[in-house]
Write a protein that holds these residues in place. Structure first.
Motif, short mmCIF file in Angstrom:
data_model
loop_
_atom_site.label_atom_id
_atom_site.label_comp_id
_atom_site.label_asym_id
_atom_site.label_seq_id
_atom_site.Cartn_x
_atom_site.Cartn_y
_atom_site.Cartn_z
N ASN A 140 -29.60 29.63 38.35
CA ASN A 140 -29.01 30.97 37.80
C ASN A 140 -30.48 32.44 37.02
N LYS A 141 -29.66 33.45 36.66
CA LYS A 141 -30.43 34.34 36.38
C LYS A 141 -30.45 34.03 34.84
N PRO A 142 -31.79 33.92 34.38
CA PRO A 142 -32.02 33.14 32.64
C PRO A 142 -31.28 34.03 31.84
N ASN A 143 -30.78 32.98 30.99
CA ASN A 143 -29.95 34.61 30.10
C ASN A 143 -30.85 35.21 29.03
N PHE A 144 -31.77 34.29 28.75
CA PHE A 144 -33.04 35.06 28.05
C PHE A 144 -33.56 36.96 28.55
N ASP A 145 -33.62 36.57 29.51
CA ASP A 145 -33.20 38.29 30.31
C ASP A 145 -32.23 39.40 29.44
N ARG A 146 -31.45 39.18 29.32
CA ARG A 146 -30.04 39.40 28.36
C ARG A 146 -30.79 39.72 26.71
N LYS A 205 -18.61 26.71 22.39
CA LYS A 205 -17.58 27.27 22.17
C LYS A 205 -16.37 26.65 21.31
N LEU A 206 -17.08 25.73 21.07
CA LEU A 206 -15.43 24.47 20.18
C LEU A 206 -15.24 25.23 18.10
N ALA A 207 -17.54 25.11 18.65
CA ALA A 207 -17.29 25.52 16.61
C ALA A 207 -16.80 27.27 16.66
N ALA A 254 -23.51 31.95 24.04
CA ALA A 254 -23.55 32.44 22.52
C ALA A 254 -23.87 34.03 22.79
N LEU A 255 -24.39 34.75 23.98
CA LEU A 255 -24.59 35.80 24.33
C LEU A 255 -23.13 36.55 24.67
N ASP A 256 -22.04 35.22 25.54
CA ASP A 256 -21.07 36.11 26.30
C ASP A 256 -20.13 36.85 25.00
N PHE A 257 -20.41 35.03 23.67
CA PHE A 257 -19.24 35.49 22.63
C PHE A 257 -19.39 36.81 21.77
N ALA A 258 -20.73 37.45 22.08
CA ALA A 258 -21.18 38.14 20.65
C ALA A 258 -20.73 39.29 21.44
N LYS A 259 -21.28 39.39 23.01
CA LYS A 259 -20.63 40.90 23.35
C LYS A 259 -19.19 41.07 23.44
N ASN A 260 -18.13 40.22 23.32
CA ASN A 260 -16.58 39.88 22.84
C ASN A 260 -16.86 40.23 21.50
N ASN A 261 -17.65 40.13 20.41
CA ASN A 261 -17.41 40.38 18.85
C ASN A 261 -18.59 40.72 18.31
N ASN A 291 -19.84 42.51 15.91
CA ASN A 291 -20.77 42.14 14.97
C ASN A 291 -21.61 40.33 14.46
N THR A 292 -21.90 40.35 15.87
CA THR A 292 -22.34 38.31 15.58
C THR A 292 -23.85 39.09 16.41
N LEU A 293 -24.86 38.63 15.61
CA LEU A 293 -26.59 38.49 15.70
C LEU A 293 -26.58 37.10 16.67
N VAL A 294 -27.64 37.29 18.13
CA VAL A 294 -27.52 36.21 18.28
C VAL A 294 -28.84 35.80 18.04
N ILE A 295 -30.10 34.94 17.12
CA ILE A 295 -30.92 34.70 17.85
C ILE A 295 -31.33 33.58 18.49
#
Length: 369
Positions: free
Chosen positions: A67-73, A241-243, A289-296, A298-302
């Motif tokens: 799949n396309k790597p999520n690093f591309d996002r 996802k659970l966390a 993590a990025l999918d969660f941040a897309k819907n939220n 106010n979330t920073l992903v590092i």
């Protein structure tokens, strides 16, 4: 006419100079100070650490991932200098301590300084503010990286002491391996009982599908979790996802650290298949993590690494430049800079090249509202 052209050119030069000055003043961030150009601050921070993941490891995701790597996002990318206070080439303990506390220390230290004095971790800063916290790894939960966020010991292999710190840590969600250090201990302490007494729900058989209001301690293997190539499956993305499901219920926000621990182990073993399968699993978890941040929003992903392992590189296979041969130059760590990717409120603060201790400072300042 010639005079008018000179006037136009002069005005253009003035505006260009002013524009450059404004741009420079707006984007320069002295040391660890949060950039004034990005006033938005996150409610939540998800820190994903690919243990042993250098630039060649990241590059492998582009060649071996179906799949396309999520690093591309990511659009914001920087580099981190990883050396410890004691050595040019860091180990995981000193590097994780730098991320967790903002202090550079000696190799082998778990959130203590060079005089073995305990240093307050980001988790210990946030819990009194009623911000939720979580730690997930594919190693045991007493291994160097997760341990550095809640324990304080002078040597990283003091696993029994590290485990004993968990019941009173007040971390809301922790998942990984490490059953050997909680059960059948030489000191006869019943740490699972202590976790329950301190308000934890303990899981030792499998990852639950949902969790309640209690703090969660999920310990699913004797030591490290199984390898991906041995059938671990989707533990890491599912645990993440659970966390997120649990931690996001807190209106005060949360901090979650997720470690892809065994990228490092594949590097130490000089086993490309092992390393790459762990890297792709980690990339899938970045996607969660990025999918969660897309819907939220106010979330920073590092996303970053503690160091690079194996001197891994993607060589041409002989003279065939259409075929890649993964190779290693060491069974240990290397001193190469590691990448840092950021997306979300405050992401601009992670551009450029900076010392590993600055990651802590940048995150904590972004939590200061």
């Amino acid at each position: 006419m010639r005079l008018k052209i000179y006037h136009v050119l002069a005005l253009a030069l003035v505006f260009s100079t002013l524009s450059c000055k404004v741009s420079t003043e707006a984007t320069t961030t002295p040391n660890s100070e949060v950039s004034e150009t990005n006033q938005d601050k996150p409610l939540n921070i998800i820190l994903l650490i690919g243990d042993g993941m250098g630039l060649s490891e990241v590059s492998a995701s582009y060649y071996y991932n179906e799949n396309k790597p999520n690093f591309d996002r990511f659009e914001t990318i920087g580099l981190i200098k990883t050396s410890a206070a004691s050595h040019l080439i860091t180990d995981s303990a000193a590097s994780a301590t730098a991320y967790a506390t903002g202090v550079s220390t000696y190799n082998g230290a778990i959130s203590v300084d060079q005089d073995t004095v305990a240093i307050k971790t980001i988790v210990e800063h946030l819990i009194p503010r009623n911000i939720s916290t979580g730690l997930i790894s594919t190693s045991s939960v007493v291994h160097a990286t997760p341990a550095s966020f809640y324990a304080h010991v002078k040597k990283r292999r003091m696993y029994d002491d590290i485990a004993a710190a968990l019941p009173t840590s007040n971390i809301d969600f922790i998942a990984g391996g490490g059953d050997d250090f909680f059960d059948n201990r030489n000191d006869k302490r019943k740490l699972y009982n202590e976790l329950v007494e301190n308000g934890y729900e303990v899981h030792t058989k499998q990852l639950p599908t949902t969790v309640g209001d209690k703090k969660q301690a999920i310990i699913l293997a004797p030591d490290g979790m199984p390898k991906m190539i041995e059938g671990r499956g989707d533990y890491l993305p599912n645990a993440t996802k659970l966390a997120l499901e649990k931690l996001s219920k807190n209106p005060n926000g949360f901090f979650l650290m997720v470690e892809g621990s065994q990228i490092d182990w594949g590097g130490h073993n000089n086993e490309a298949d092992y390393l790459i399968s762990e890297l792709i699993d980690f990339d899938n978890t970045i996607g969660v993590a990025l999918d969660f941040a897309k819907n939220n929003s106010n979330t920073l992903v590092i996303v970053t690494a503690d160091h690079e392992t194996g001197g891994f590189t993607l060589s041409a296979d002989g003279k065939d430049y259409n075929k890649i041969k993964p190779t290693f130059s060491t069974s240990g760590h290397s001193g190469t800079l590691v990448p840092v990717f950021a997306k979300g409120p405050g992401e601009n603060n992670f551009n450029g090249i900076f010392k590993n201790t600055e990651l802590f400072n940048k995150m904590l300042q972004l939590f200061d509202k």
